[in-house]
Design a protein around this motif. Sequence first.
Motif, PDB file in Angstrom:
ATOM      1  N   GLY A  43     -16.047  37.701   4.476  1.00 22.12           N
ATOM      2  CA  GLY A  43     -16.285  36.548   3.614  1.00 22.12           C
ATOM      3  C   GLY A  43     -15.019  35.831   3.169  1.00 22.12           C
ATOM      4  N   ALA A  44     -13.871  36.376   3.534  1.00 23.02           N
ATOM      5  CA  ALA A  44     -12.608  35.737   3.132  1.00 23.02           C
ATOM      6  C   ALA A  44     -12.318  34.539   4.030  1.00 23.02           C
ATOM      7  N   LEU A  45     -11.842  33.479   3.432  1.00 20.62           N
ATOM      8  CA  LEU A  45     -11.412  32.303   4.196  1.00 20.62           C
ATOM      9  C   LEU A  45      -9.891  32.333   4.225  1.00 20.62           C
ATOM     10  N   ALA A  57     -10.382  34.895  -1.217  1.00 22.39           N
ATOM     11  CA  ALA A  57     -11.356  35.996  -1.132  1.00 22.39           C
ATOM     12  C   ALA A  57     -12.752  35.481  -1.459  1.00 22.39           C
TER      13      ALA A  57
END
Lengths: 122, 364
Positions: A43-45, A57
Amino acid sequence: MAGRHRRRRRSTLGVLTSRHAAALSYDAVVTSGGASRWVRDAGALWRRTPNAVVVLADGTREPFTLTGSGRALWEALGDPLDEAELCHRLAERYGTDEVVVADDVRRVITDLDRRGALHHQP
Amino acid sequence: MTTALAAALAAYGLPSRRSLPDRPLSADHWERVLGEARDDRTIGLLSQAIAEGSFAATPEQAEAAYDVHAEAMGLAVVLERVMLDVVDLLNGAGIDHRVLKGSAVAHLVYPDPSLRPFGDVDLLVPAHHVDRAVATLVDAGYLRERPQLRPGFDRRFAKSVSFTSPHGLPVDLHRTLAAGRFGLTLVADDLFDSSAVLVLAGRRLAALAADERFLHACYHAALGSSVPPVLALRDIAQMLLTSDVDLTGVQRRCQAWRGQAVLARAVVLAWETLALADSVPLVVWARSYQPSASERWVLRAHTVQRSGGTQALTALAAIRGNQDKVAFLWAMVAPQRAFLGEGRARYWRWWGRGASALARSKRG
């Protein structure tokens, strides 16, 4: 302000003294026995620049920046790795001993985990 | 005006005749170039050119470029988080959508999304769902920048509706890809025929398919402003030279949308501004394309006159049915009070601008 982010203190291998390396090698040995693995949270970009990685995060709105060995660690965390494997990867990359990088690895992993940017695989 | 160096930066990594500095720039010149790269959103290309030794820079200049790049990337990931929020809202309301422009182009067209900064969130929704999509965002705390001209205008005629997210970031909900006539002759429903998968934060989102994404880049570059943004031109070249754009499909689609003049202008602008050496069949076609008098008039309204009034005039001819023409004209002549704001003077200013646009259009 939106779009701004704090720059974290540089985490470079060159600043480690032999005293730090010796003191922290004990922790590294203990951790590697547990063999739990870390990987970037899906889910981290994130984005990379020539000298840093900018990460947001999951569930957060404030990006942070990893430089030096922190950047290298983030790149390595595309695959699930335990701390010993991470130390090995970084040591290989920087042409140094695993004991020397153990401090940085432990510190960055702890920080990334606290920020929710990592996924932990027991 | 696009400077030669700004164009060279935008062309970095492509087969361009433009060259980058082989010795570090003076402090003043460097500051201008860095500011331009930030504003043009070519900072990712500048960073990469410096890191690869193709743009000579002092260590301090390199560090400054990397800092600006990191700042742009911080904004990109925050915008992507907002986009995921909006996608959740639209999914929750059962509204189909496509991711447009920045994030989709960065991930699906460039070898590394870090090369392609962007400054807002753009999503396309079907025309018949525009009102519900707008209401969904407003209910979730998104602030609409301006009320619509008249009730129903968004879903029938508008290009897009702009919002500010609860965290202060810009979000555009699009009904079509361009304002004025070209936006109305374009069949927006075609954009939902297919899609490309954009994987973001472990999720699969629907973006425009490759051909429509390319056409959108062309509409944006050719009609978006009087001086085409160099990054939009880079997007066009990047797509044509490195990705799977089906040129036959693109031309067929463009003909159906009556947008050949837009396609030709965008491709020629990209090749000339970036001084690209490699030619492709579409460039040959674009250079030989002769726009009709009507197309030239519409292009002028977008690129020279740049007035909403003139663009509205061009749109009128593309609106089908007398009832819709009347509704459009009525919205132009008598916008609702909420759109103009308080005070009679605002009405006079609105009509004054319309009259000036009409006069300029007649002269043009």
